[in-house]
Design an enzyme around this catalytic site. Structure first.
Site, PDB file in Angstrom:
ATOM      1  N   TYR A   1       2.822   5.550  11.662  1.00 61.26           N
ATOM      2  CA  TYR A   1       2.991   4.076  12.074  1.00 61.26           C
ATOM      3  C   TYR A   1       3.959   3.222  11.305  1.00 61.26           C
ATOM      4  O   TYR A   1       4.242   2.070  11.537  1.00 61.26           O
ATOM      5  CB  TYR A   1       1.910   3.235  12.523  1.00 61.26           C
ATOM      6  CG  TYR A   1       0.947   3.576  11.161  1.00 61.26           C
ATOM      7  CD1 TYR A   1       1.153   2.798  10.044  1.00 61.26           C
ATOM      8  CD2 TYR A   1      -0.142   4.175  11.352  1.00 61.26           C
ATOM      9  CE1 TYR A   1       0.410   2.676   9.024  1.00 61.26           C
ATOM     10  CE2 TYR A   1      -1.179   4.228  10.232  1.00 61.26           C
ATOM     11  CZ  TYR A   1      -0.840   3.393   8.911  1.00 61.26           C
ATOM     12  OH  TYR A   1      -1.667   3.526   7.930  1.00 61.26           O
TER      13      TYR A   1
ATOM     14  N   ARG B   1       0.725  -1.356  -0.121  1.00 61.49           N
ATOM     15  CA  ARG B   1       0.130  -0.089  -0.013  1.00 61.49           C
ATOM     16  C   ARG B   1       1.089   1.276  -0.195  1.00 61.49           C
ATOM     17  O   ARG B   1       1.528   1.750   1.025  1.00 61.49           O
ATOM     18  CB  ARG B   1      -0.950   0.082   1.097  1.00 61.49           C
ATOM     19  CG  ARG B   1      -2.248   0.969   1.240  1.00 61.49           C
ATOM     20  CD  ARG B   1      -2.703   0.784   2.575  1.00 61.49           C
ATOM     21  NE  ARG B   1      -1.801   2.007   3.426  1.00 61.49           N
ATOM     22  CZ  ARG B   1      -1.916   1.894   4.967  1.00 61.49           C
ATOM     23  NH1 ARG B   1      -2.738   0.924   5.453  1.00 61.49           N
ATOM     24  NH2 ARG B   1      -1.151   2.532   5.502  1.00 61.49           N
TER      25      ARG B   1
ATOM     26  N   HIS C   1      -3.748   4.603   4.602  1.00 57.48           N
ATOM     27  CA  HIS C   1      -5.005   3.738   4.581  1.00 57.48           C
ATOM     28  C   HIS C   1      -6.299   4.241   3.706  1.00 57.48           C
ATOM     29  O   HIS C   1      -6.780   3.764   2.775  1.00 57.48           O
ATOM     30  CB  HIS C   1      -5.476   3.316   5.879  1.00 57.48           C
ATOM     31  CG  HIS C   1      -6.652   2.676   5.925  1.00 57.48           C
ATOM     32  ND1 HIS C   1      -6.717   1.312   5.120  1.00 57.48           N
ATOM     33  CD2 HIS C   1      -7.561   2.944   6.443  1.00 57.48           C
ATOM     34  CE1 HIS C   1      -8.176   0.897   5.581  1.00 57.48           C
ATOM     35  NE2 HIS C   1      -8.592   1.823   6.065  1.00 57.48           N
TER      36      HIS C   1
HETATM   37  C1  LIG Z   1     -15.816  -5.432  10.498  1.00 58.65           C
HETATM   38  C2  LIG Z   1     -14.786  -4.071  10.295  1.00 58.65           C
HETATM   39  N1  LIG Z   1     -14.157  -3.754  11.220  1.00 58.65           N
HETATM   40  C3  LIG Z   1     -13.437  -2.893  11.107  1.00 58.65           C
HETATM   41  C4  LIG Z   1     -13.514  -1.932  10.035  1.00 58.65           C
HETATM   42  C5  LIG Z   1     -12.458  -0.786  10.017  1.00 58.65           C
HETATM   43  N2  LIG Z   1     -11.603  -0.788   8.785  1.00 58.65           N
HETATM   44  C6  LIG Z   1     -11.687  -0.300   7.406  1.00 58.65           C
HETATM   45  S1  LIG Z   1     -10.459  -0.795   6.555  1.00 58.65           S
HETATM   46  C7  LIG Z   1      -9.558  -1.584   7.813  1.00 58.65           C
HETATM   47  C8  LIG Z   1      -8.302  -2.197   7.705  1.00 58.65           C
HETATM   48  C9  LIG Z   1      -8.558  -3.486   6.603  1.00 58.65           C
HETATM   49  O1  LIG Z   1      -7.008  -3.851   6.177  1.00 58.65           O
HETATM   50  P1  LIG Z   1      -7.142  -4.888   4.944  1.00 58.65           P
HETATM   51  O2  LIG Z   1      -8.029  -6.106   5.191  1.00 58.65           O
HETATM   52  O3  LIG Z   1      -5.488  -5.302   5.117  1.00 58.65           O
HETATM   53  O4  LIG Z   1      -7.495  -4.028   3.647  1.00 58.65           O
HETATM   54  P2  LIG Z   1      -6.643  -2.783   3.145  1.00 58.65           P
HETATM   55  O5  LIG Z   1      -7.431  -1.514   3.499  1.00 58.65           O
HETATM   56  O6  LIG Z   1      -5.091  -2.778   3.659  1.00 58.65           O
HETATM   57  O7  LIG Z   1      -6.522  -2.961   1.719  1.00 58.65           O
HETATM   58  C10 LIG Z   1     -10.214  -1.336   9.023  1.00 58.65           C
HETATM   59  C11 LIG Z   1     -10.032  -2.166  10.427  1.00 58.65           C
HETATM   60  C12 LIG Z   1     -14.432  -2.302   8.811  1.00 58.65           C
HETATM   61  N3  LIG Z   1     -14.292  -1.612   7.922  1.00 58.65           N
HETATM   62  N4  LIG Z   1     -15.122  -3.541   9.145  1.00 58.65           N
END
Ligand SMILES: Cc1ncc(C[n+]2csc(CCOP(=O)(O)OP(=O)(O)O)c2C)c(N)n1
Ligand SMILES: Cc1ncc(C[n+]2csc(CCOP(=O)(O)OP(=O)(O)O)c2C)c(N)n1
Ligand SMILES: [Mg+2]
Ligand SMILES: [Mg+2]
Lengths: 364, 343, 364, 343
Positions: free
Chosen positions: C269, C256, C260
């Site tokens: 971080y 990435r 985020h």
């Molecule tokens: C059930 C749930 N918990 C928490 C969140 C908040 N949240 C949004 S994105 C994220 C991280 C996701 O990381 P990843 O699966 O690695 O996908 P990336 O964003 O890195 O592409 C979090 C914790 C959410 N959207 N849904």
């Protein structure tokens, strides 16, 4: 390339179905006490289990999930735990609970519809029975985290069925155990059925142990009707956990010789041949054969044991049946340390109502 | 201070100095002080460590208390609730963060079947002194699923407490109380007012009682009842109504489960008129219980029907239109005037 | 014995970081059209993505999760799908959505806080963006079940992040895919971070692909910045699914390069060195180098492409910015096919209120 | 009959023959007929295949319609809800069974975040014509977690329908309607009365309207409002009250979300007195919404405070004591007499 081709799960077995050593036995088996104790515990547990079923059949207890045929797993697991370790059991763990020193009457009370069955001091910090499948896996991870945070050297042991491995809670807990190196022993009691759903349509994975692989955990299969194999596997897992080296997933292969619960009728969905065959692999007969062969057991001892079991069970059943109904206030008093004002009013209402109607409860 | 493991108090706590803090800073300070006072308090959740939480509620705490007491979990809310239950039964006091209330649903089975019941089903042998914090509510132009207000689902569950602050001082006082409480508390933080005002908060700020409403304004003509972020609009409406000459009483319910109906009834018996304001959908919302209880227990004291000013019975609209969903001071004023003119 | 010792996950890679072939390339790469198309698509997607970030920064759009650096995965996956296949995307799939023919303006509308961004016919039966992490895995399993029940030969493709693999929904869906032999391609976009949580503290498993092993699925890792490796892996997975041979889990390794979302500040971080290094592996430069080496691309084409992208984006942004607010009634009309009586009343109230206050909405 | 794939009707349906069926048999027949009428209807859940469901609601259907239309799932409620959403969006009409309502919580995220919202968030492009059936309520001496009544949690969610029958005929008619409905319906089956009475049910039994209350008994003095199994005690109480000389109106709400407040208001405007009966906990239960709406919209018509006869705000007790929790005809009679004597 299919998954099965690149994942190998070890399988541990020492005793044949007839109780003969298949290869060199571990040294600890030289000391017969352990094996005799396993045998005695399983026999007593099976008698207690049968009594629980009988109580249900005679209208003296509610629905009950028999552990018939699966006594070895729960017995060995709980024998190897220290008292200060924490057990997070599932509902088919009567043998293990008895091994932990929990009175049979407590367990009967629970299935007899009384919360006080999970309340006595004998339970220590162990968890009460867990009905919502696989939720206890998260508890185990939390217990283990607490132990780790406080630098304590106990372990958390959690058991569940084959069906439970399909629920996300289980894999979430495995994953945490892997990344936080938690002191947990995960026991999968694979009795081949989740109510009417056979193992092969529960998961496409060739083993359930390999669910541990997805979390980077030590993962093994063991003959769950073979106390020696179980002892080896569980002991190693406990040692690993206790020494800070992380969790193990043990898939213990067994068979549910009874119905799912007393509310179930397994003949609706499973072949009697399969059941008959499974009886040939059951753990108690197997260990008895082994002990007889080694001259460690005989008819006399068996008679005495049966008597001992009957007496113990009799006492516990009496205690169960004579347990008076709880006070009405009990239904209200344990929701909060500090009783909310409105709940207090409802409690008074319930007490007054019961008095007015002279209402009793079930089997009182 | 309920400390079972250690009595040490971190010397870095500035006991005397009082600082003007926002609500989210007050949350942070409450966590800090609770951790200093009680070694058993641990934090867990997604992104609460180095990142300090997506709203910075846990900022600095990992550096101060270390990895073992401030735990970044994998992305799994069922797990977060489940391990909190597990930890709590063994005597820790986990304070878990659910990143947004819209992601609390995977935790429901653990909250309902276990956290809420552990004390009852073991008759007190095991207890569940955990806090589950979650920012909630709309109005910050957040993406889908980031603006939910589903407090009613939790309020229906016996064995849970549901608490929401509406000011920095109450955030501090109620969160400290929630952490001290020996039972599970869902602590919902109205993120729309996370940084709305600043108040003096310090170690000497009072730990507030749970299960009690706060009367923010006394008056005789009409009672406005609210909680969380909607207290802001409620107070605005109260001030305007006051200008119109009405004497308005404002109650911040603060703990919606269990409800302090005594304070609410006393007020409405006095004023005879009541408007309940909340952001959640109207039907089967928390307002329904309050309105029902008022009419059931004080029917003859009511001079006008209770009014509910709430969100509509629709999914929270995406942010372009969320303003059409959120109750506004004008809505409250209108409802209050309606009850005031009812004969 | 540790899990890693008994589980081997293949890893596919063809191009070096600099875009040089590491070994013999597959025959299809002889036809340059595909590779050039990948390149063009990625460049356009990156420009669209950058524009989305810019719109947020200038207050013209809400929070947005950039796909910067991860364009290859989404682009290749969606290129290889047939129109009638069903895509169940996650929120970082802008490149793939564009490849599916969904107008950029729809995606901007969605992030601009307007439900109509997921409504247009261009979406077909594809799923809208999924915010609650991993829930889309269950949808994919359901879509695939529907296809299978109806004997259709489409496949379901679902994507998610590395963090999503920790949530139980994901493993429940994997398990079902295994046991029902469902036509699914699971794409794990492993960009090394889940907001601030690095991959290594998300799971203790050496690969995320091996989560598929726990369900008996074909499971592989692939360099997610290497379009040729992706093409091979995804193509094989789609073929396998389409021919009824079941699901595949593809863990695509990428990084990435952005925050985020626009609401995040990754510098809190993560080390800037790590970020710098990752730029050296990004997919667009790598493919451009390759195309240059083969004489398939040049400065002139690049200029034209940039122009083309700018024009397209300009048009789409205009469409987005000029989309008038929905009617108030829109907020109410789509909850039920048949509007409940009480809701109709609330709708009239909202309409009257908006008229009275002459209320607008955001950016109108 | 809403069939998009096929118009074939299974010839085995005994269109004329009407049989005396229990409620669970009526559920079974409704599923059978829906599957015969519409190829898109598929069933899924735990133990619904060979075993025919733990209550036999799906008995015989796997043999009749095959593995592809009657699917035993792995043990995973999140998954069951999730795949139902996935199937429904592609035009199937999944009818999923959750084995007991106490196990519905893992499905909450899918129900709330997806099933309820799919139509709205795609503005109708994708829809979610699914039914989620679950037996609910206490009184059968079941183990822990097998006797829950948490319908209020679902009733609060916009986009869901929540329906519960209280007789075999209504079970048949409402379930067929639920399956025909183009939106998600939670269909809660009061297992305590699964086999309480038998009624004539056949293919000709009416498909009943959703979103409508059923007035089971007409009267002028007091309105008793209930749903699910509690309708049984409510009718018993009504009969006794009738003997006492009171003219009692009984309403079976049947669809609690969305509420048919029109029927309820019309009745209470007429009688001026109302008792609401439900088995779920009192606080924040469905009764609260009805009581609140009555007092808000018909305050001046109320001759007495609305009474709620409900479960207490405690966890359902294990079965030895569950009778102390469940509302009894006597409780209803007492409450009715209280409202009747209020001046
Ligand atoms: C059930 C749930 N918990 C928490 C969140 C908040 N949240 C949004 S994105 C994220 C991280 C996701 O990381 P990843 O699966 O690695 O996908 P990336 O964003 O890195 O592409 C979090 C914790 C959410 N959207 N849904
Ligand atoms: C979350 C949840 N869903 C469904 C049930 C109902 N149920 C009780 S036991 C069982 C089967 C469990 O099978 P398995 O995990 O193999 O354990 P076993 O009973 O065979 O020991 C089911 C479906 C439940 N208790 N919890
Ligand atoms: Mg089993
Ligand atoms: Mg990621």
């Amino acid at each position: 390339m299919k998954a099965k081709e690149y994942c190998h799960i070890p399988y541990i077995r020492y005793l044949s179905d007839e109780g003969e050593a298949l290869h060199r036995l571990p040294a600890w088996t030289e000391n017969s006490d352990v094996l005799v104790d396993y045998y005695r515990s399983m026999v007593i547990a099976r008698a207690g289990d049968a009594k629980a079923v009988a109580l249900q059949r005679t209208g003296q207890m509610g629905t009950y999930p028999s552990a018939l045929g699966q006594e070895a797993i729960s017995t060995v697991c709980c024998s190897l735990l220290e008292k200060e370790d924490v057990l997070i059991p599932y509902y088919r763990d009567l043998p293990g609970l008895m091994k932990r020193g929990i009175p049979l009457s407590d367990v009967l009370l629970y299935w007899g519809g009384d919360e006080r069955g999970s309340a006595s001091e004998a339970w220590g910090k162990d968890f009460p029975n867990c009905v919502p499948i696989a939720t206890q896996a998260g508890h185990a991870a939390g217990v283990a985290t607490a132990l780790k945070v406080r630098h304590q050297h106990q372990v958390a042991m959690v058991s569940m069925g084959d069906g439970a491995t399909s629920k996300g809670d289980f894999t979430e807990a495995l994953n945490l155990a892997g990344v936080w190196q938690l002191p947990i022993v995960f026991i999968i009691n694979n009795n081949q059925w989740a109510i009417s759903v056979p193992r092969k349509i529960q998961s496409g994975a060739p083993t359930l142990a390999q669910k541990g692989v997805s979390a980077g955990l030590t993962s093994i299969q063991v003959d769950g009707n073979d106390v020696i194999a179980l002892h080896e596997a569980v002991n190693a897992a406990i040692k690993q956990a206790r020494s800070g080296k992380g969790a193990t997933v043990i898939e213990a292969i067994t068979y549910r010789l009874g119905d799912h619960t007393t509310a179930d009728d397994a003949s609706r969905y499973r072949e009697s041949e399969e059941l008959q065959e499974a009886w040939g692999r059951e753990p108690i007969k197997r260990l008895r054969n082994f002990l007889y062969q080694r001259g460690l057991w005989n008819e006399e001892k068996e008679q005495a044991l049966q008597k001992e079991a009957a007496a113990l069970i009799d006492k516990e059943v009496k205690r169960y049946l004579n347990t008076p109904l709880p006070e009405i206030s009990d239904l209200f008093d344990h929701h909060y340390a500090q009783m909310p004002a409105q709940l207090e009013k409802q409690k008074q209402h319930a007490i007054a109502k019961a008095e007015a109607m002279n209402m009793g409860g079930v089997h009182s | 201070m309920n400390s079972s493991v250690s009595e040490t108090v971190d010397q870095s706590i500035p006991k005397e100095v009082s600082e003007k803090l926002t609500m989210v800073e007050a949350v942070n300070l409450a966590l800090d002080h609770a951790m200093a006072d009680d070694q058993d308090v641990v934090l867990l959740g997604e992104d609460i460590g180095v990142n300090g939480g997506v709203f910075r509620a846990t900022q600095g705490l990992r550096d101060k208390y270390g990895l073992k007491r401030v735990m970044d979990t994998p992305l799994a809310e069922t797990l977060i609730a489940g391990i909190s239950v597990g930890m709590a039964t063994q005597g820790l006091k986990p304070v878990a963060e659910i990143q947004f209330m819209g992601f609390i649903f995977p935790a429901m089975e653990q909250l309902i079947c276990h956290a809420a019941r552990m004390r009852n089903r073991t008759r007190g042998r095991l207890t569940c002194p955990m806090v589950l914090r979650a920012p909630f509510g709309g109005g910050i132009h957040a993406p889908e699923h980031h603006s939910e207000s589903t407090e009613a689902l939790l309020a229906h569950i016996p064995g849970l407490r549901v608490v929401m602050p509406s000011s920095p001082v109450r955030a501090y006082g109620l969160l400290r109380a929630a952490i001290n409480d020996p039972d599970p508390v869902i602590f919902l933080e109205p993120k729309r007012i996370y940084r709305a005002v600043k108040q003096d908060v310090s170690y000497d700020t009072a730990i507030l009682p749970l299960d009690k409403c706060f009367t923010l304004k006394q008056g005789n003509d009409v009672t406005l009842i609210s909680w969380g972020a909607a207290v802001k609009e409620t107070m605005e409406a109260a001030n305007t109504l006051q200008e119109y000459g009405a004497s308005v009483e404002v109650i911040d319910v603060a703990t919606i489960k269990p409800l302090d109906m005594e304070t609410i009834l006393t007020s409405v018996r006095k004023t005879g008129r009541c408007v309940i304001i909340h952001e959640a959908c109207k039907s089967f919302g928390v307002g329904a219980e309050i309105s029902a209880a008022l009419a059931e227990e004080a029917l003859t004291d009511l001079k006008a029907p209770v009014e509910r000013v709430t969100g509509y019975d629709i999914t929270m609209p995406y942010y372009r239109m969320e303003d059409h969903y959120l109750p506004k001071p004008d809505d409250i004023i209108k409802a209050a005037l309606k009850t005031l003119s009812f004969h």
